[in-house]
Motif scaffolding. Sequence first.
Motif, short mmCIF file in Angstrom:
data_model
loop_
_atom_site.label_atom_id
_atom_site.label_comp_id
_atom_site.label_asym_id
_atom_site.label_seq_id
_atom_site.Cartn_x
_atom_site.Cartn_y
_atom_site.Cartn_z
N ARG A 31 0.84 -1.21 0.00
CA ARG A 31 0.00 0.00 0.00
C ARG A 31 0.87 1.25 0.00
O ARG A 31 0.52 2.25 -0.66
N ASN A 32 1.98 1.24 0.69
CA ASN A 32 2.82 2.42 0.81
C ASN A 32 3.56 2.79 -0.47
O ASN A 32 4.16 3.86 -0.56
N ASP A 33 3.53 1.90 -1.46
CA ASP A 33 4.15 2.22 -2.74
C ASP A 33 3.30 3.19 -3.56
O ASP A 33 3.78 3.76 -4.54
N PHE A 34 2.05 3.37 -3.17
CA PHE A 34 1.17 4.28 -3.88
C PHE A 34 1.28 5.69 -3.31
O PHE A 34 1.67 5.87 -2.16
N LEU A 430 -7.39 -9.13 -8.54
CA LEU A 430 -7.18 -7.84 -7.88
C LEU A 430 -5.69 -7.53 -7.75
O LEU A 430 -5.26 -6.39 -8.00
N ARG A 431 -4.91 -8.52 -7.36
CA ARG A 431 -3.46 -8.30 -7.21
C ARG A 431 -2.84 -7.84 -8.53
O ARG A 431 -2.07 -6.88 -8.56
N GLN A 432 -3.20 -8.53 -9.61
CA GLN A 432 -2.61 -8.18 -10.90
C GLN A 432 -3.05 -6.79 -11.37
O GLN A 432 -2.24 -6.02 -11.92
N HIS A 433 -4.31 -6.46 -11.15
CA HIS A 433 -4.79 -5.17 -11.63
C HIS A 433 -4.33 -4.02 -10.74
O HIS A 433 -4.07 -2.91 -11.25
N LEU A 496 -4.32 -3.29 2.78
CA LEU A 496 -4.60 -1.90 3.12
C LEU A 496 -4.16 -1.53 4.54
O LEU A 496 -3.58 -0.47 4.76
N LYS A 497 -4.45 -2.39 5.50
CA LYS A 497 -4.24 -2.03 6.91
C LYS A 497 -2.89 -2.48 7.46
O LYS A 497 -2.32 -1.82 8.32
N ASN A 498 -2.43 -3.61 6.98
CA ASN A 498 -1.14 -4.12 7.48
C ASN A 498 0.03 -3.77 6.57
O ASN A 498 1.17 -4.11 6.87
N ASN A 499 -0.29 -3.08 5.44
CA ASN A 499 0.74 -2.76 4.45
C ASN A 499 1.49 -4.01 4.01
O ASN A 499 2.69 -3.98 3.76
N SER A 500 0.75 -5.11 3.93
CA SER A 500 1.38 -6.39 3.57
C SER A 500 1.73 -6.41 2.10
O SER A 500 1.08 -5.78 1.26
N GLU A 501 2.74 -7.18 1.77
CA GLU A 501 3.10 -7.39 0.38
C GLU A 501 1.92 -8.01 -0.36
O GLU A 501 1.26 -8.92 0.15
N LEU A 514 -3.93 -14.39 6.49
CA LEU A 514 -4.82 -13.25 6.54
C LEU A 514 -5.91 -13.42 7.59
O LEU A 514 -6.54 -14.46 7.67
N HIS A 515 -6.11 -12.35 8.34
CA HIS A 515 -7.17 -12.40 9.36
C HIS A 515 -7.50 -10.99 9.79
O HIS A 515 -6.62 -10.14 9.92
#
Length: 518
Positions: A31-34, A430-433, A496-501, A514-515
């Motif tokens: 998320r932080n890359d945006f 979603l990941r790809q788009h 979005l919330k954990n800034n996960s890869e 995920l949880h």
Amino acid sequence: MRLSLLLPLLLISFFLPFLAKEVLCIYNFTRNDFPADFVFGAGTSSYQYEGAVAEDGRTPSIWDTFTHEGGIPDKSTGDIASDGYHKYKEDVKLMRDVGLEAYRFSISWSRVLPNGRGTVNPKGLEYYKSVVNEIFERGIKIHVSLHHLDLPQVLHDEYGGWLSHRIVDDFKEFADLCFREFGDKVSHWTTIVEPNVYGMAGYDSGIFAPGRCSYPFGFNNCTAGNSATEPYITVHNMLLAHAEVVKLYRTKYQGNQNGKIGLNFYSFWGYPFSNSSVDIKAVQRVFEFQFGWILNPIVFGDYPEIMKTICSSRLPNFTTSQIEMLKGSFDFIGLNHYTSAFVMDNSIILKMYPRDYILDMGANIAASRNETPSGSFVPTHPQIDPAGYQNMLEYLKHKYGDPPIYVEENGYGVGVNGSALNDYARIDFLRQHIGATLEAIRNGVNVKGYFVWSFVDVFEYLGGYRSRCGLYHVDFDDDLRPRTPKLSAHWYYSFLKNNSEAISTERTDLQNLLHFSQ
């Protein structure tokens, strides 16, 4: 060099970067890359989500009539849909739980103005004020569409709805009411959603409400219509209504409310069926008819020249004052994008008459090179192609002067018989788009937001309840319409919330990773 020889070469040179382009499979973005001002969200629309079609003063829309007359193949309706009218507070909590930064929804014109104009329905205003307040209080940005295909039936009956210029004043009245009552909390307004689909599917093929077409065109045994002229008349009035509403907002509300306003359109990326110059030229012709039909007037002030040449007197003209009002009548462009298609030249058809909008494009379209191209418009989800989606974003930048873009719909439907909750295919889509969105931004495209379609499972205009696009599963067989988060909701939350890869389903067990708490 003669123009007839130069044009194919110019088209080839324009499209070559897109045809040769490959989108990298990005695995390591977060998320932080945006950009900091970029927003991620999800959306619904009034008829597809709310239900309660005859409650608290709401009158029918053209979609109520269309579905009750059997317009959807499986005879389904939006009478109850996701029951959002009664469950919106629960749903706003789910928005918070999944980490939405923005939520996009539409306002039912016939719920707030049951007669299309005049007397306001207080129950309708109360509902939307409560929805807006619930979302606003949780810090989620509010994006509102004024018109998402569901015209009040009363206006269609009275004067033909969008077929009459009278609609412009009624739409302005509806918009004025919405700006006045909700505008202090709405950050972005979209005037009209998918006018190109509205004109094509509602007034040419007849597969969308109000189901108008004329022989030998159309697919829905229409009882009224004119496929040769009505798509163009309808969209013409929509563009004028859009421009008038933008003028109203900018002069009366925007200075105090500080919101943005724009217009939405449906897109698909087109590849030439072969490398021949005629197929490449056909792609550009399809783009002008599909996208230029909507975007050229609001960017440049008039329709594409190829449309004016092919359609001649069937395409309405703008006056000088209308051209000036249209030009620049947007703060952003809203993009609905799902798929790509292959385009084959069929320009010989342009020598025939009569023609409808679809034949006017002079091209046949297929979901893949393994299919026989036909003249029908592109289905919603025939193939997954993030490269084509990125190409579309970059095309808009180069063709239309780098407008701010919000991807207002992008998603993937899973059939009823597919995995209801473990929707791995949707996660990969979603990941790809989202990765392709990031690549487009890095290539200089001014993309400002991305909205998943849809937040919860809804009634789908093309397929009723046979295709489920939601992050949350809705049990339509249960009167209570319970919601259950799909695996894609967990994935979206983690991103979005954990800034996960943004991981691929092939790389790890998402169930263990995920949880989020309910």
